[in-house]
Design a protein around this motif. Structure first.
Motif, PDB file in Angstrom:
ATOM      1  N   PHE A 119      19.055  -0.925   4.067  1.00  0.00           N
ATOM      2  CA  PHE A 119      18.693   0.456   3.738  1.00  0.00           C
ATOM      3  C   PHE A 119      17.485   0.492   2.800  1.00  0.00           C
ATOM      4  CE2 PHE A 119      23.251   0.385   4.688  1.00  0.00           C
ATOM      5  CZ  PHE A 119      23.235   1.172   5.832  1.00  0.00           C
ATOM      6  N   VAL A 120      17.449  -0.408   1.858  1.00  0.00           N
ATOM      7  CA  VAL A 120      16.308  -0.474   0.941  1.00  0.00           C
ATOM      8  C   VAL A 120      15.067  -0.937   1.704  1.00  0.00           C
ATOM      9  CG1 VAL A 120      15.397  -1.557  -1.157  1.00  0.00           C
ATOM     10  CG2 VAL A 120      17.776  -0.792  -1.070  1.00  0.00           C
ATOM     11  N   GLU A 121      15.243  -1.864   2.630  1.00  0.00           N
ATOM     12  CA  GLU A 121      14.119  -2.305   3.465  1.00  0.00           C
ATOM     13  C   GLU A 121      13.583  -1.148   4.309  1.00  0.00           C
ATOM     14  OE1 GLU A 121      12.280  -5.094   3.876  1.00  0.00           O
ATOM     15  OE2 GLU A 121      13.261  -5.964   2.140  1.00  0.00           O
ATOM     16  N   ASP A 122      14.480  -0.330   4.851  1.00  0.00           N
ATOM     17  CA  ASP A 122      14.041   0.814   5.650  1.00  0.00           C
ATOM     18  C   ASP A 122      13.255   1.802   4.787  1.00  0.00           C
ATOM     19  OD1 ASP A 122      14.319   2.371   8.308  1.00  0.00           O
ATOM     20  OD2 ASP A 122      14.933   3.824   6.775  1.00  0.00           O
ATOM     21  N   LEU A 123      13.742   2.060   3.588  1.00  0.00           N
ATOM     22  CA  LEU A 123      13.020   2.928   2.659  1.00  0.00           C
ATOM     23  C   LEU A 123      11.619   2.386   2.407  1.00  0.00           C
ATOM     24  CD1 LEU A 123      12.586   5.069   0.450  1.00  0.00           C
ATOM     25  CD2 LEU A 123      13.870   3.583  -1.097  1.00  0.00           C
ATOM     26  N   TYR A 124      11.537   1.113   2.103  1.00  0.00           N
ATOM     27  CA  TYR A 124      10.247   0.478   1.820  1.00  0.00           C
ATOM     28  C   TYR A 124       9.314   0.587   3.036  1.00  0.00           C
ATOM     29  CZ  TYR A 124       6.874  -3.261   1.056  1.00  0.00           C
ATOM     30  OH  TYR A 124       5.725  -3.980   0.944  1.00  0.00           O
ATOM     31  N   GLN A 125       9.824   0.308   4.227  1.00  0.00           N
ATOM     32  CA  GLN A 125       8.985   0.376   5.424  1.00  0.00           C
ATOM     33  C   GLN A 125       8.504   1.803   5.683  1.00  0.00           C
ATOM     34  OE1 GLN A 125       7.617  -2.154   6.965  1.00  0.00           O
ATOM     35  NE2 GLN A 125       8.730  -3.473   5.540  1.00  0.00           N
ATOM     36  N   ASN A 126       9.321   2.791   5.395  1.00  0.00           N
ATOM     37  CA  ASN A 126       8.881   4.180   5.540  1.00  0.00           C
ATOM     38  C   ASN A 126       7.760   4.497   4.569  1.00  0.00           C
ATOM     39  OD1 ASN A 126      10.368   6.055   7.482  1.00  0.00           O
ATOM     40  ND2 ASN A 126      12.022   4.820   6.646  1.00  0.00           N
ATOM     41  N   VAL A 128       5.645   2.271   3.282  1.00  0.00           N
ATOM     42  CA  VAL A 128       4.463   1.534   3.741  1.00  0.00           C
ATOM     43  C   VAL A 128       3.785   2.310   4.871  1.00  0.00           C
ATOM     44  CG1 VAL A 128       3.655  -0.575   4.907  1.00  0.00           C
ATOM     45  CG2 VAL A 128       5.272  -0.733   2.988  1.00  0.00           C
ATOM     46  N   ARG A 129       4.566   2.822   5.825  1.00  0.00           N
ATOM     47  CA  ARG A 129       3.993   3.604   6.928  1.00  0.00           C
ATOM     48  C   ARG A 129       3.276   4.852   6.404  1.00  0.00           C
ATOM     49  NH1 ARG A 129       8.393   1.600   9.574  1.00  0.00           N
ATOM     50  NH2 ARG A 129       9.807   3.314   9.143  1.00  0.00           N
ATOM     51  N   LEU A 130       3.841   5.457   5.378  1.00  0.00           N
ATOM     52  CA  LEU A 130       3.209   6.627   4.772  1.00  0.00           C
ATOM     53  C   LEU A 130       1.797   6.278   4.298  1.00  0.00           C
ATOM     54  CD1 LEU A 130       3.485   9.536   3.441  1.00  0.00           C
ATOM     55  CD2 LEU A 130       4.283   8.312   1.421  1.00  0.00           C
ATOM     56  N   PHE A 131       1.673   5.165   3.594  1.00  0.00           N
ATOM     57  CA  PHE A 131       0.359   4.770   3.082  1.00  0.00           C
ATOM     58  C   PHE A 131      -0.535   4.191   4.172  1.00  0.00           C
ATOM     59  CE2 PHE A 131       2.711   5.154  -0.885  1.00  0.00           C
ATOM     60  CZ  PHE A 131       1.809   5.920  -1.618  1.00  0.00           C
ATOM     61  N   MET A 132       0.033   3.547   5.161  1.00  0.00           N
ATOM     62  CA  MET A 132      -0.785   3.065   6.285  1.00  0.00           C
ATOM     63  C   MET A 132      -1.415   4.252   7.009  1.00  0.00           C
ATOM     64  SD  MET A 132       1.181  -0.220   7.834  1.00  0.00           S
ATOM     65  CE  MET A 132      -0.266  -0.918   8.595  1.00  0.00           C
ATOM     66  N   GLY A 133      -0.622   5.319   7.170  1.00  0.00           N
ATOM     67  CA  GLY A 133      -1.143   6.519   7.820  1.00  0.00           C
ATOM     68  C   GLY A 133      -2.260   7.174   7.029  1.00  0.00           C
ATOM     69  N   ALA A 134      -2.297   6.906   5.747  1.00  0.00           N
ATOM     70  CA  ALA A 134      -3.310   7.509   4.875  1.00  0.00           C
ATOM     71  C   ALA A 134      -4.503   6.591   4.644  1.00  0.00           C
ATOM     72  CB  ALA A 134      -2.675   7.871   3.536  1.00  0.00           C
ATOM     73  N   SER A 135      -4.511   5.425   5.265  1.00  0.00           N
ATOM     74  CA  SER A 135      -5.574   4.464   4.970  1.00  0.00           C
ATOM     75  C   SER A 135      -6.959   5.008   5.294  1.00  0.00           C
ATOM     76  CB  SER A 135      -5.332   3.135   5.673  1.00  0.00           C
ATOM     77  OG  SER A 135      -5.269   3.314   7.062  1.00  0.00           O
ATOM     78  N   GLY A 136      -7.067   5.891   6.264  1.00  0.00           N
ATOM     79  CA  GLY A 136      -8.346   6.510   6.571  1.00  0.00           C
ATOM     80  C   GLY A 136      -8.777   7.514   5.512  1.00  0.00           C
ATOM     81  N   GLN A 137      -7.825   8.019   4.743  1.00  0.00           N
ATOM     82  CA  GLN A 137      -8.112   9.005   3.701  1.00  0.00           C
ATOM     83  C   GLN A 137      -8.428   8.340   2.368  1.00  0.00           C
ATOM     84  OE1 GLN A 137      -4.797  11.789   3.470  1.00  0.00           O
ATOM     85  NE2 GLN A 137      -4.304  11.277   5.588  1.00  0.00           N
TER      86      GLN A 137
END
Length: 191
Positions: A119-126, A128-137
């Motif tokens: 569950f903690v790994e899933d939180l972390y991966q979510n 990371v995806r949030l910031f990966m999606g923002a890498s262009g910004q």
């Protein structure tokens, strides 16, 4: 309320109050007003009970924090929303939040840690995806999505732990304070 829910609710109360290792199956069954065979019917064993409890609680956390988020929204609009939902969950569901935190910081070979880790790994991966999606910004991302995810999550966790220790049950963190947490974090990543 059915027996399964009564058992889960009693387990949450007991695990939160005294810790997973200090609570036995017999005590949970007695507190829930069921027999041990009834508990075993629903959960196989104590670890199965813990995993079902964590699954139920984390599903609600994940739904409140991440569901309905617009993937294309600008990060400076998304982070305050995530921070607000994260802090609200931690403060409004203190027992489950504190239980998850305590289990994650337990011994790595402990079955409680093994149960909470996915569950903690899933939180972390979510995150990371949030910031990966923002890498262009974010021009300074440069492969540091994991660092940003850890920093943002750590800041929110630390804030909740401090506030939960200071404030009474039912205390609501002001919206401006939750937004200020996100802005403080963003100030660090945009500078």
């Amino acid at each position: 309320m059915d027996n399964r829910e009564k058992i889960l609710n009693c387990a949450l109360e007991l695990f939160h109050a005294r810790g997973y290792d200090a609570v036995g199956v017999q005590e949970i069954a007695e507190t829930a007003g069921v027999t041990k065979p009834t508990l075993y019917y629903y959960f196989r064993n104590k670890r199965g009970l813990l995993e079902a409890l964590l699954s139920r609680e984390y599903a609600q956390f994940r739904s409140e924090v991440f569901d309905g988020r617009d993937e294309k929204e600008q990060i400076w609009l998304t982070l305050p929303k995530i921070a607000s939902a994260y802090v609200d969950y931690g403060m409004n569901h203190r027992k489950s939040y504190m239980l998850m935190m305590s289990l994650f910081y337990s011994a790595r070979e402990n079955e409680a840690y093994q149960s909470v880790k996915p569950f903690v790994e899933d939180l972390y991966q979510n995150m990371v995806r949030l910031f990966m999606g923002a890498s262009g910004q974010l021009g300074n991302m440069n492969g540091r999505q994991e660092q940003f995810a850890l920093g943002f999550t750590g800041m929110l966790d630390h804030y909740i732990l401090l506030m939960a220790a200071r404030e009474p049950e039912g205390y609501q963190v002001p919206q401006a304070t939750k937004e200020a947490l996100a802005k403080q974090f963003m100030h660090g990543i945009f500078s």
